[in-house]
Structure formats: C-alpha cells, structure tokens
Design an enzyme around this catalytic site. Structure first.
Site, mmCIF file in Angstrom:
data_model
loop_
_atom_site.group_PDB
_atom_site.id
_atom_site.type_symbol
_atom_site.label_atom_id
_atom_site.label_comp_id
_atom_site.label_asym_id
_atom_site.label_seq_id
_atom_site.Cartn_x
_atom_site.Cartn_y
_atom_site.Cartn_z
ATOM 1 C CE LYS A 175 -3.902 -1.662 2.394
ATOM 2 N NZ LYS A 175 -5.029 -1.434 1.464
ATOM 3 N NE ARG A 201 -11.060 -9.543 -2.210
ATOM 4 C CZ ARG A 201 -11.405 -8.605 -2.922
ATOM 5 N NH1 ARG A 201 -11.624 -8.902 -4.229
ATOM 6 N NH2 ARG A 201 -11.255 -7.369 -2.909
HETATM 7 N N1 BES Z 1 -8.291 -3.733 4.305
HETATM 8 C C1 BES Z 1 -8.360 -3.174 2.973
HETATM 9 C C2 BES Z 1 -9.557 -2.277 2.486
HETATM 10 C C3 BES Z 1 -9.717 -1.208 3.163
HETATM 11 C C4 BES Z 1 -9.322 0.188 2.662
HETATM 12 C C5 BES Z 1 -10.325 -0.661 4.453
HETATM 13 C C6 BES Z 1 -9.547 1.560 3.211
HETATM 14 C C7 BES Z 1 -10.408 0.450 5.163
HETATM 15 C C8 BES Z 1 -10.102 1.538 4.506
HETATM 16 C C9 BES Z 1 -8.294 -4.294 2.137
HETATM 17 O O1 BES Z 1 -7.561 -5.459 2.522
HETATM 18 C C10 BES Z 1 -7.891 -3.951 0.749
HETATM 19 O O2 BES Z 1 -6.702 -3.523 0.763
HETATM 20 N N2 BES Z 1 -8.552 -3.813 -0.398
HETATM 21 C C11 BES Z 1 -8.234 -3.420 -1.784
HETATM 22 C C12 BES Z 1 -8.910 -4.534 -2.898
HETATM 23 C C13 BES Z 1 -8.194 -4.581 -4.029
HETATM 24 C C14 BES Z 1 -6.675 -4.786 -3.925
HETATM 25 C C15 BES Z 1 -8.827 -5.696 -5.020
HETATM 26 C C16 BES Z 1 -8.995 -2.397 -1.803
HETATM 27 O O3 BES Z 1 -10.048 -1.755 -1.474
HETATM 28 O O4 BES Z 1 -8.408 -1.463 -2.636
HETATM 29 MN MN MN Z 2 -5.609 -5.277 1.894
#
Ligand code: BES
Ligand code: MN
Ligand code: ZN
Length: 499
Positions: A280, A354
C-alpha cells in the site's frame, strides 16, 4: 461512571443537575419537563419564548434553579422534531447530555428522565436501553497511551422514573444498554490498539480472557492446527509475517440450546494490512491497524450475547492474521488451495481479507449453521459508495438480508444492500485457477462478495463490508467520539436476539 435507576419525581431528586427534554417547536412543555418548568416558575417556557432554545436535536440549555428544584441545575436537551423521533434520537440526546455535563465542572452526579418513554410513546425498555447506550458510548475515551489522563469527570447518572409500573422495564432496559455499550467499547479498545501491541496472538488472547470472564467456550487454532485442516489460503496471507496467525472460535450455547443450529458470526481480523508484496501507499497505511474491525465487532458482540445470556446458540470466529511483505511472503501469481479444495490465484496480495475469510467460511460449515454473517473491512470502494453512513450488505438469502436490514435500523448500525448478480463472478474467473482474488475496479465491491460466496457451502450467508464504518476521523454524533466506532456490535446483538 455508574448508571443507576431510581423511582421518584425528578424535580425533587437530589443531584448536581437534572436532565429533561423538549421536542422542537413545543412552546408549553408537558410531562416531566412540564412539571420541572412549573417548579421553576415557568423558566423553561420563558427560555423557549425568548427564542434562545427551540428543542432542535443535539441542542442543550443549562438553567440554574435557585432552590426551586432539589438539584441546583436543570439541563434541557432538544429531541428534534416529534415526527422524526425514534430510538436513535434517544441515544443521541442521552449522549449529548452526558457530553455537556462531563464538561460542566460542578457536575459529578446527574439525574435524567428516560427520553421518549413518556409522551413520545416509545417502548420504555427500548428507550431505557438506548439511553444507557448513548450515555456510555459518548463518554468513551481511548487514553491507554496518554500518561496524563483527563478523567471523565462524572461519577453517576441516575435514571429517574416516576411510574412504579414502568420501573422494572427501565431497570432491565438500562442493564441491557449498559452491557451492549460496554461491548461496543470492547470493540473500540481492540481497534484502537496499535498493531505492534495487538498482533494475532494478542488479539486471540484478549478474546480468550473476555470469554473466560463472560463464560463463553473458547478455542484458538495456531498455524500448525490450521495447516492440518488445510486452511492454506488463510495461511498464505500470514507467510510474510513474523507473528503467528490465529483462528479464534467463541461459543455461546445456553442450557437447552447446546444442539441447536447456531448463528455464526465471522470476522476479518487482519491486525495490520500493509498490502503485502502489493504494498500500500505510505501516507494512509497507518489506518490499516483497524483492519481487524470485523473481528473486533464479533468479539464485542459475543461478549454482549454471553452477558445477556441470549436464548440462542451463537458461534463467533475470527481469522487473525498480519499481512506483511517479506522474503517468505506470498506473491501475486501464486496459486493456493484452501480447505474446500478450491484453488485461488492471487492477483493482489492486498486483497487479503477475502483470502482469510475464504477458509473461515469453509471452516464454519462444520457447525451446520442456521446462518452465517461475516464482517470485514474488505474494500475501500464500499466507503466511496456509502460513506461512513451505512455498511454494505451482500446476501444470498432474502430472509437473512431482511433481518439484517431491520436489525440495522433498530440498533443504529445501519446497512444498505448491494447486488449479487451471477454476472459479477465473470471478473474473478481465473485463467490458471478456479477463482482469482481480484477482478479489478469495476464492480469490485460485488465481485469481492462473489469471491467469498465461492467458499460458503450449505448455509444462508451474508457479508457485511464495514471498511468505512470502523473508524472515524471526526466525532460522528455525540455517541461516537472520533476514532474507533465499535460499529457492528449493536447490530449483531440485535440480530442474535431477532433470528
Ligand atoms: N483492508 C483493505 C480495505 C480498506 C481500505 C479498509 C480502506 C479500510 C479503508 C483491503 O484489504 C484492501 O486492501 N482492499 C483492496 C482490494 C483490492 C486490492 C482488490 C482495496 O479496496 O483497494
Ligand atoms: Mn488489503
Ligand atoms: Zn485488508
């Protein structure tokens, strides 16, 4: 601070302040507020006539009673418009009163009427519950890491009810509200903890301690046990972490309900989500300490369900894992085989929620659940769609969906349904494996739910995407101080009592 219940006339009740209420637009107050107004020689009526106070929701006015009531102060709290009045307004008004009085230096002990239980005609027990919830939730502070603590400044709140017949309902409602609010604060505490303190073993340990106190059965599986079970999709996420993954199982099985098909609650418990090798961006990464908010909600809800001894078997599970980049970490393009035997291709190691839930959902099939509800901070996109107002609801069962929607409205932890059309699986078809863990941006919220659905065999199921709900950068109504919200706890307790 302690919340008590007493029978009596609030005008004659001795404390540092009494709290009464007013609907917006009322010029001659009735009920308990009217009685206090009379005792004050019409001071509340004059306050309204002056135009300084209209009864707007979340507004308050502090009056000094010059010996005309037993308490030296009277706080009038606005309830908003009578036609919009509901349990949430009770929660909010109680929270506003608690917050204002916590900042009023001379007030240590206050007394309040139950908002809504009189002229507004809400259920007395439910209003009393909402009052206790609002009061406790408003006074929450996350001060574990500040050496100079600012004490709350209040010692007691006494709920004063005039009617002898209503007293039992007030008492039981306040008690229920206290248990639920306490559980909301448990979830807030867990989400507030930094990721260096709250790694998977610590999260499971705290849940176990809670279970022991409450009298829930608890089991924790470590990585060896999970490997034995074939939970290799979950374990893939943990590979880059020095902290061992844990699979937590809490069970509430009251006497006579031991063999019943349980309601299963499953939480995403990523104690920190760096994104893994699909790292990230740095600026907002600190927020990912709240990526265990689903697990926090499940643990909090199980605490309340146990304490209230709800007459229903409920099992709470949480997949507690840290998602880190490392030489041993899983990578994009890896293919993993989980507990059901289904193969999954990793497109993004940042779509890890997931993955851990896939094996959690496969694991819980052994309980022959009457329904499974998972809670997960799964996608940033759900917050783009719904903001911090409602969580996303995905279900493959209409009754469960309806029960969740209703529980959301009643509890204040609101939801909104998303589509689950079969076409949403198209984007997560993999060339190499049976499914892939990311289908790209378009429809990404529904395809994340479709990914989970692949691993739900043989039970009604709903998925709640609570990514935007577990944390707030600003106060969100007086009952939600900024920071961890404890979203989901009230919803799940309400659901467990309803289905
Ligand atoms: N934990 C994150 C989602 C999230 C984002 C929670 C912002 C709270 C605030 C999750 O694991 C994630 O990284 N999701 C990605 C999915 C994508 C890689 C398909 C996302 O939402 O960008
Ligand atoms: Mn994630
Ligand atoms: Zn995540």
């Amino acid at each position: 601070m302690e919340i008590r219940v007493a029978q009596g006339n609030i005008a004659q009740f001795e404390s540092d302040c009494i709290v009464v209420n007013l609907f917006e637009g009322v010029s001659a107050p009735g009920g308990a507020t009217g009685a206090v107004d009379q005792a004050l020689g019409g001071a509340i009526s004059r306050l309204i006539a002056s135009g300084d106070f209209t009864g707007k929701a979340e507004s308050t006015a502090l009056l000094y009673s010059d010996g005309k009531t037993a308490a030296p102060r009277v706080l009038v709290v606005g309830l908003g418009k009578a036609e919009k009045f509901d349990l949430h307004a009770v929660r909010r008004a109680s929270a506003v009163a608690a917050k204002v009085l916590a900042k009023t230096g001379g007030v240590k002990n206050y007394a309040t009427i139950v908002h809504g239980a009189g002229i507004a005609g809400l259920d007395v027990s439910q209003s009393s519950q909402a009052l206790a919830e609002g009061t406790r939730m408003a006074l929450y502070q996350a001060t574990q890491y500040k050496r100079e603590q600012q004490p709350v400044g209040l010692d007691s709140c006494t709920v004063v009810e005039f009617s002898q017949e209503k007293l039992a309902d007030v008492t039981s409602g306040v008690k229920r509200g206290e248990v639920i609010a306490q559980a909301v604060c448990t979830a807030r505490d867990l989400v507030s903890e930094p990721p260096n303190v709250l790694f998977p073993v610590e999260l499971a340990t705290r849940a176990r301690q809670m279970a022991e106190e409450v009298g829930l059965k608890s089991t924790v599986l470590g990585e060896a046990a999970m490997r034995e079970l074939g939970m290799n999709i979950l374990l893939a996420v943990s590979k880059g972490s020095a902290n061992e993954a844990q699979f937590l199982i809490l069970e509430h099985a009251p006497a006579g309900h031991e063999e019943e098909q349980p309601l299963v609650l499953a939480g995403k418990g990523i104690t920190f989500d760096t994104g893994g090798i699909s790292l990230k961006a740095g600026a907002e990464m600190w927020r990912m300490k709240n990526d265990m908010g689903g697990a926090g909600a499940v643990i909090g809800a199980m605490e309340a369900i146990g304490r209230l001894n709800l007459p229903r078997r409920v099992i709470g599970v949480a997949a507690c894992v840290e998602n880190m980049p490392d030489g041993l970490a899983f990578r994009p393009a890896d293919i993993v085989t989980g507990m059901t035997g289904k193969t999954a291709e990793i497109i993004s190691t940042d779509a890890e929620g997931r993955l851990v839930l896939a094996d959690a959902l496969a694991y819980v099939a052994r309980f022959k659940p009457s329904a499974v509800v998972d809670l997960a901070t799964l996608t940033g996109a759900v917050g783009v769609a719904l903001g911090k107002i409602r969580g996303g609801l995905f279900a493959n069962d209409e009754n469960l969906q309806a029960a969740l929607m209703a529980a959301g409205e009643r509890s204040g932890d609101k939801l909104w349904p998303f589509p689950m059309d079969e076409e949403y699986v198209d984007s997560i078809k993999s060339d190499m494996a049976e499914v892939k863990n990311s289908g790209g941006r378009g429809g990404g919220v529904s395809s994340s739910a479709k990914f989970l659905e692949h691993f739900t065999e043989g039970y009604p199921w709903a998925h709640l995407d609570i990514a935007a709900m577990v944390w707030s950068d600003a106060e969100k109504g007086a009952e939600n101080p900024k920071g961890a919200t404890g979203y989901g706890v009230r919803l799940l307790v309400e659901l467990a009592g309803a289905i």
